[in-house]
Write an enzyme that holds these catalytic residues in place. Structure first.
Site, PDB file in Angstrom:
ATOM      1  N   MET A  78       8.510   4.911   5.301  1.00  0.00           N
ATOM      2  CA  MET A  78       8.666   3.516   4.892  1.00  0.00           C
ATOM      3  C   MET A  78       9.907   3.317   4.036  1.00  0.00           C
ATOM      4  O   MET A  78      10.578   2.290   4.132  1.00  0.00           O
ATOM      5  CB  MET A  78       7.417   3.020   4.156  1.00  0.00           C
ATOM      6  CG  MET A  78       6.180   2.944   5.056  1.00  0.00           C
ATOM      7  SD  MET A  78       6.442   2.094   6.632  1.00  0.00           S
ATOM      8  CE  MET A  78       7.001   0.486   6.087  1.00  0.00           C
ATOM      9  N   GLU A  79      10.241   4.312   3.230  1.00  0.00           N
ATOM     10  CA  GLU A  79      11.441   4.218   2.399  1.00  0.00           C
ATOM     11  C   GLU A  79      12.700   4.202   3.262  1.00  0.00           C
ATOM     12  O   GLU A  79      13.621   3.411   3.022  1.00  0.00           O
ATOM     13  CB  GLU A  79      11.469   5.364   1.393  1.00  0.00           C
ATOM     14  CG  GLU A  79      10.462   5.238   0.272  1.00  0.00           C
ATOM     15  CD  GLU A  79       8.997   5.435   0.678  1.00  0.00           C
ATOM     16  OE1 GLU A  79       8.109   5.038  -0.093  1.00  0.00           O
ATOM     17  OE2 GLU A  79       8.726   5.986   1.775  1.00  0.00           O
ATOM     18  N   LEU A 139       0.803  -1.226   0.000  1.00  0.00           N
ATOM     19  CA  LEU A 139       0.000   0.000   0.000  1.00  0.00           C
ATOM     20  C   LEU A 139       0.836   1.276   0.000  1.00  0.00           C
ATOM     21  O   LEU A 139       0.298   2.368   0.184  1.00  0.00           O
ATOM     22  CB  LEU A 139      -0.972  -0.021   1.182  1.00  0.00           C
ATOM     23  CG  LEU A 139      -1.926  -1.225   1.180  1.00  0.00           C
ATOM     24  CD1 LEU A 139      -2.821  -1.200   2.407  1.00  0.00           C
ATOM     25  CD2 LEU A 139      -2.749  -1.288  -0.090  1.00  0.00           C
ATOM     26  N   CYS A 140       2.148   1.150  -0.220  1.00  0.00           N
ATOM     27  CA  CYS A 140       3.012   2.339  -0.325  1.00  0.00           C
ATOM     28  C   CYS A 140       2.880   2.952  -1.709  1.00  0.00           C
ATOM     29  O   CYS A 140       2.764   2.242  -2.712  1.00  0.00           O
ATOM     30  CB  CYS A 140       4.472   1.959  -0.092  1.00  0.00           C
ATOM     31  SG  CYS A 140       4.891   1.735   1.625  1.00  0.00           S
ATOM     32  N   HIS A 141       2.937   4.282  -1.744  1.00  0.00           N
ATOM     33  CA  HIS A 141       2.925   4.993  -3.022  1.00  0.00           C
ATOM     34  C   HIS A 141       4.306   4.936  -3.663  1.00  0.00           C
ATOM     35  O   HIS A 141       5.306   5.063  -2.954  1.00  0.00           O
ATOM     36  CB  HIS A 141       2.565   6.472  -2.811  1.00  0.00           C
ATOM     37  CG  HIS A 141       1.173   6.691  -2.335  1.00  0.00           C
ATOM     38  ND1 HIS A 141       0.828   6.641  -1.003  1.00  0.00           N
ATOM     39  CD2 HIS A 141       0.031   6.960  -3.015  1.00  0.00           C
ATOM     40  CE1 HIS A 141      -0.467   6.873  -0.888  1.00  0.00           C
ATOM     41  NE2 HIS A 141      -0.977   7.071  -2.085  1.00  0.00           N
ATOM     42  N   ASP A 201      23.509 -11.321   5.064  1.00  0.00           N
ATOM     43  CA  ASP A 201      23.696 -12.218   3.927  1.00  0.00           C
ATOM     44  C   ASP A 201      25.175 -12.395   3.591  1.00  0.00           C
ATOM     45  O   ASP A 201      25.635 -13.513   3.371  1.00  0.00           O
ATOM     46  CB  ASP A 201      22.947 -11.684   2.698  1.00  0.00           C
ATOM     47  CG  ASP A 201      23.154 -12.576   1.491  1.00  0.00           C
ATOM     48  OD1 ASP A 201      22.897 -13.793   1.593  1.00  0.00           O
ATOM     49  OD2 ASP A 201      23.588 -12.058   0.442  1.00  0.00           O
TER      50      ASP A 201
END
Length: 160
Positions: A114-115, A76-78, A129
């Site tokens: 969010m970014e 739901l992120c733009h 990793d």
């Protein structure tokens, strides 16, 4: 905490928030993550002795790339036109960890929290990793938003 969940409509369905009528403002967010590890693993990273290459540089690039792909990862992120992404990785020998701080900026209609969180998280995952063959017990933690600026809600800062 009385704010309604903006990604849920009146019927309880998930939705992308409509930002059409929101003003374009300068927005910025800072997020952090930490990767704790064995002292020998941190020493290997700092000295550049890892056979896979420069761990911190690869993690920085991965974090930058992740911020740009945030809308592909979180439904739901733009999709945003970020104007700046910075990912800093700081070895902290006295705590046997690498601290990551990501800062994202733009002039837009929605925030970049969010970014920044995605950048910090993916940088941490990249360290894991690259180093898991020598230290499977690494711990990724302290992933959180430190600060956000801009938009209707203004300036917010985490309590230290």
């Amino acid at each position: 905490m009385g704010d309604q969940l903006t990604h849920i409509d009146a019927k309880g369905n998930a939705q992308m928030v409509d930002v059409t009528d929101k003003a374009v403002t300068q927005r910025e967010a800072r997020a952090t993550a930490t990767v704790s590890m064995q002292p020998e693993t941190l020493s290997m990273i700092v000295k550049g002795e890892h056979k896979k290459g420069d761990v911190l540089t690869v993690a920085r690039i991965a974090g930058i790339q992740a911020a740009k792909k945030c809308a592909d990862l979180i439904p739901l992120c733009h999709p945003l036109m970020l104007s700046s992404i910075k990912v800093e990785l700081s070895p902290v020998p006295e705590e046997n960890c690498v601290r990551i701080e990501a800062v994202c900026k733009l002039a837009g209609q929605t925030g970049v929290e969010m970014e920044a969180l995605t950048a910090a998280s993916v940088a941490a995952l990249t360290i894991y990793d690259m180093c898991k063959a020598v230290d499977k017990g690494m711990v990724i933690g302290d992933v959180r938003l430190l600060e956000k600026l801009g938009g209707r809600s203004g300036h917010w800062q985490a309590v230290p």
